[in-house]
Motif scaffolding. Structure first.
Motif, PDB file in Angstrom:
ATOM      1  N   PRO A   2       0.949  -1.110   0.078  1.00 38.37           N
ATOM      2  CA  PRO A   2       0.004   0.027   0.110  1.00 38.37           C
ATOM      3  C   PRO A   2       0.816   1.211   0.152  1.00 38.37           C
ATOM      4  CG  PRO A   2       0.162  -1.017   2.163  1.00 38.37           C
ATOM      5  CD  PRO A   2       0.864  -1.693   1.107  1.00 38.37           C
ATOM      6  N   PHE A   3       2.077   1.117  -0.151  1.00 39.96           N
ATOM      7  CA  PHE A   3       3.018   2.119  -0.142  1.00 39.96           C
ATOM      8  C   PHE A   3       4.325   1.935  -1.020  1.00 39.96           C
ATOM      9  CE2 PHE A   3       4.751  -0.085   3.425  1.00 39.96           C
ATOM     10  CZ  PHE A   3       5.891  -0.135   3.270  1.00 39.96           C
ATOM     11  N   GLU A   4       5.028   2.829  -1.312  1.00 39.68           N
ATOM     12  CA  GLU A   4       6.393   2.561  -2.155  1.00 39.68           C
ATOM     13  C   GLU A   4       7.449   2.596  -1.366  1.00 39.68           C
ATOM     14  OE1 GLU A   4       8.226   4.363  -6.260  1.00 39.68           O
ATOM     15  OE2 GLU A   4       6.190   5.230  -5.509  1.00 39.68           O
ATOM     16  N   PRO A   5       8.009   1.335  -1.218  1.00 38.00           N
ATOM     17  CA  PRO A   5       9.331   0.973  -0.436  1.00 38.00           C
ATOM     18  C   PRO A   5      10.559   1.713  -1.420  1.00 38.00           C
ATOM     19  CG  PRO A   5       8.472  -0.981  -0.821  1.00 38.00           C
ATOM     20  CD  PRO A   5       7.498   0.077  -1.598  1.00 38.00           C
ATOM     21  N   GLY A   6      11.339   2.580  -0.328  1.00 32.34           N
ATOM     22  CA  GLY A   6      12.475   3.057  -1.144  1.00 32.34           C
ATOM     23  C   GLY A   6      12.325   4.531  -1.348  1.00 32.34           C
ATOM     24  N   VAL A   7      11.159   5.194  -1.087  1.00 22.30           N
ATOM     25  CA  VAL A   7      10.928   6.346  -1.231  1.00 22.30           C
ATOM     26  C   VAL A   7      10.894   7.193   0.206  1.00 22.30           C
ATOM     27  CG1 VAL A   7       9.322   8.313  -1.952  1.00 22.30           C
ATOM     28  CG2 VAL A   7       9.389   6.386  -3.279  1.00 22.30           C
ATOM     29  N   ARG A   8      12.009   8.014   0.375  1.00 25.86           N
ATOM     30  CA  ARG A   8      12.450   8.640   1.544  1.00 25.86           C
ATOM     31  C   ARG A   8      11.360   9.757   1.813  1.00 25.86           C
ATOM     32  NH1 ARG A   8      17.362   8.523   4.016  1.00 25.86           N
ATOM     33  NH2 ARG A   8      19.090   7.142   2.816  1.00 25.86           N
ATOM     34  N   GLY A   9      10.848   9.640   3.063  1.00 23.15           N
ATOM     35  CA  GLY A   9      10.132  10.713   3.876  1.00 23.15           C
ATOM     36  C   GLY A   9      10.825  11.952   4.040  1.00 23.15           C
ATOM     37  N   ASP A  10      10.028  12.986   4.508  1.00 25.68           N
ATOM     38  CA  ASP A  10      10.524  14.364   5.146  1.00 25.68           C
ATOM     39  C   ASP A  10      11.409  14.081   6.353  1.00 25.68           C
ATOM     40  OD1 ASP A  10      10.197  16.886   7.011  1.00 25.68           O
ATOM     41  OD2 ASP A  10       9.882  17.337   4.760  1.00 25.68           O
ATOM     42  N   ALA A  11      12.647  14.349   6.374  1.00 26.84           N
ATOM     43  CA  ALA A  11      13.619  14.105   7.459  1.00 26.84           C
ATOM     44  C   ALA A  11      13.251  14.868   8.770  1.00 26.84           C
ATOM     45  CB  ALA A  11      14.856  14.570   7.194  1.00 26.84           C
ATOM     46  N   ALA A  12      12.868  16.148   8.401  1.00 26.00           N
ATOM     47  CA  ALA A  12      12.335  17.003   9.594  1.00 26.00           C
ATOM     48  C   ALA A  12      11.181  16.323  10.235  1.00 26.00           C
ATOM     49  CB  ALA A  12      12.135  18.604   9.295  1.00 26.00           C
ATOM     50  N   LEU A  13      10.165  16.061   9.575  1.00 30.29           N
ATOM     51  CA  LEU A  13       8.939  15.328  10.145  1.00 30.29           C
ATOM     52  C   LEU A  13       9.154  13.853  10.799  1.00 30.29           C
ATOM     53  CD1 LEU A  13       5.977  15.160  10.357  1.00 30.29           C
ATOM     54  CD2 LEU A  13       5.846  13.977   8.312  1.00 30.29           C
ATOM     55  N   ILE A  14      10.207  13.319  10.170  1.00 34.53           N
ATOM     56  CA  ILE A  14      10.737  11.786  10.732  1.00 34.53           C
ATOM     57  C   ILE A  14      11.314  12.189  12.162  1.00 34.53           C
ATOM     58  CG2 ILE A  14      12.216  10.122  10.592  1.00 34.53           C
ATOM     59  CD1 ILE A  14      11.700  10.330   7.601  1.00 34.53           C
ATOM     60  N   ASP A  23      10.762  15.050  14.059  1.00 37.34           N
ATOM     61  CA  ASP A  23       9.648  15.432  15.096  1.00 37.34           C
ATOM     62  C   ASP A  23       8.891  14.472  15.623  1.00 37.34           C
ATOM     63  OD1 ASP A  23      10.537  18.154  14.503  1.00 37.34           O
ATOM     64  OD2 ASP A  23       8.808  18.634  13.183  1.00 37.34           O
ATOM     65  N   LEU A  24       8.668  13.219  14.741  1.00 37.59           N
ATOM     66  CA  LEU A  24       7.684  12.453  15.173  1.00 37.59           C
ATOM     67  C   LEU A  24       8.477  11.409  16.275  1.00 37.59           C
ATOM     68  CD1 LEU A  24       6.099  11.233  11.826  1.00 37.59           C
ATOM     69  CD2 LEU A  24       4.861  12.264  13.480  1.00 37.59           C
ATOM     70  N   ALA A  25       9.878  11.095  15.860  1.00 34.71           N
ATOM     71  CA  ALA A  25      10.759  10.584  16.802  1.00 34.71           C
ATOM     72  C   ALA A  25      10.828  11.300  18.126  1.00 34.71           C
ATOM     73  CB  ALA A  25      11.887  10.424  16.168  1.00 34.71           C
ATOM     74  N   ALA A  26      10.860  12.420  18.380  1.00 32.93           N
ATOM     75  CA  ALA A  26      10.941  13.082  19.460  1.00 32.93           C
ATOM     76  C   ALA A  26       9.417  13.217  20.308  1.00 32.93           C
ATOM     77  CB  ALA A  26      11.309  14.866  19.132  1.00 32.93           C
ATOM     78  N   SER A  27       8.537  13.177  19.518  1.00 29.74           N
ATOM     79  CA  SER A  27       7.229  13.136  20.171  1.00 29.74           C
ATOM     80  C   SER A  27       7.048  11.743  20.766  1.00 29.74           C
ATOM     81  CB  SER A  27       6.006  13.609  19.215  1.00 29.74           C
ATOM     82  OG  SER A  27       5.799  12.604  18.040  1.00 29.74           O
ATOM     83  N   MET A  28       7.245  10.793  20.084  1.00 29.75           N
ATOM     84  CA  MET A  28       7.372   9.345  20.563  1.00 29.75           C
ATOM     85  C   MET A  28       8.205   8.989  21.560  1.00 29.75           C
ATOM     86  SD  MET A  28       5.659   6.464  20.777  1.00 29.75           S
ATOM     87  CE  MET A  28       4.724   6.533  19.498  1.00 29.75           C
ATOM     88  N   ARG A  29       9.355   9.764  21.592  1.00 31.61           N
ATOM     89  CA  ARG A  29      10.440   9.468  22.883  1.00 31.61           C
ATOM     90  C   ARG A  29       9.640  10.201  24.148  1.00 31.61           C
ATOM     91  NH1 ARG A  29      14.216  10.624  18.858  1.00 31.61           N
ATOM     92  NH2 ARG A  29      14.186  12.873  19.685  1.00 31.61           N
ATOM     93  N   SER A  30       9.134  11.505  23.945  1.00 28.09           N
ATOM     94  CA  SER A  30       8.361  12.130  24.993  1.00 28.09           C
ATOM     95  C   SER A  30       7.088  11.194  25.607  1.00 28.09           C
ATOM     96  CB  SER A  30       7.703  13.431  24.500  1.00 28.09           C
ATOM     97  OG  SER A  30       8.802  14.311  24.276  1.00 28.09           O
ATOM     98  N   ALA A  31       6.279  10.690  24.582  1.00 33.18           N
ATOM     99  CA  ALA A  31       5.291   9.955  25.022  1.00 33.18           C
ATOM    100  C   ALA A  31       5.601   8.544  25.814  1.00 33.18           C
ATOM    101  CB  ALA A  31       4.282   9.369  23.991  1.00 33.18           C
TER     102      ALA A  31
END
Length: 144
Positions: free
Chosen positions: A118-130, A132-140
């Motif tokens: 359902p998604f395309e492997p090998g396509v990089r995501g937005d580094a800043a968003l990634i 930010d999401l890592a930081a919010s999960m670490r906080s949670a």
């Protein structure tokens, strides 16, 4: 067991199902809407709605049994790969609300394998968003 749960009915033998394996705490049976030849489900015998409420010991037992079965899919069916998949919530495609792990053998022969990503492997995501999401999960995780 839940009275109105399809998978509880299969475990109890009240609803037909092609049983594959059973342990003291788990039950494995073939999926009647398979994504590939050999697609099956491993469930805890004790009813849990989804990943959020399954007791850790039941989750561990399902994972161990899923691995055992997945390992044998290579020899038994000539699988060239295996996906283990859990869907938690309607937005994640969960349609039966009894925790279950899909064990999905994968094949290069597309007549035996109807799944598509359902998604395309090998396509990089937005580094800043990634980050930010890592930081919010670490906080949670730190909070509780």
């Amino acid at each position: 067991m839940s009275q109105d749960c399809l998978f509880c009915g299969i475990i109890a033998g009240d609803v037909p199902g092609a049983k594959v394996a059973e342990t003291e705490t788990t039950f494995a049976f073939m999926d009647i809407q398979p994504g590939s030849d050999g697609h099956l489900l491993v469930v805890p015998k004790r009813h849990s709605t989804d990943l959020r409420d399954i007791p850790p010991e039941d989750l561990a037992d399902v994972a161990i049994e899923s691995k055992r079965i997945a390992t044998h899919a290579f020899e038994a069916w000539g699988a060239e790969g295996v996906n283990l998949l859990n869907c938690c919530g309607e937005a994640a495609w969960q349609s039966v609300f009894h925790f279950h792990m899909h064990v999905i053998p994968r094949y290069r022969d597309k007549s035996r394998d109807r799944l598509r990503l359902p998604f395309e492997p090998g396509v990089r995501g937005d580094a800043a968003l990634i980050e930010d999401l890592a930081a919010s999960m670490r906080s949670a995780l730190d909070a509780g």
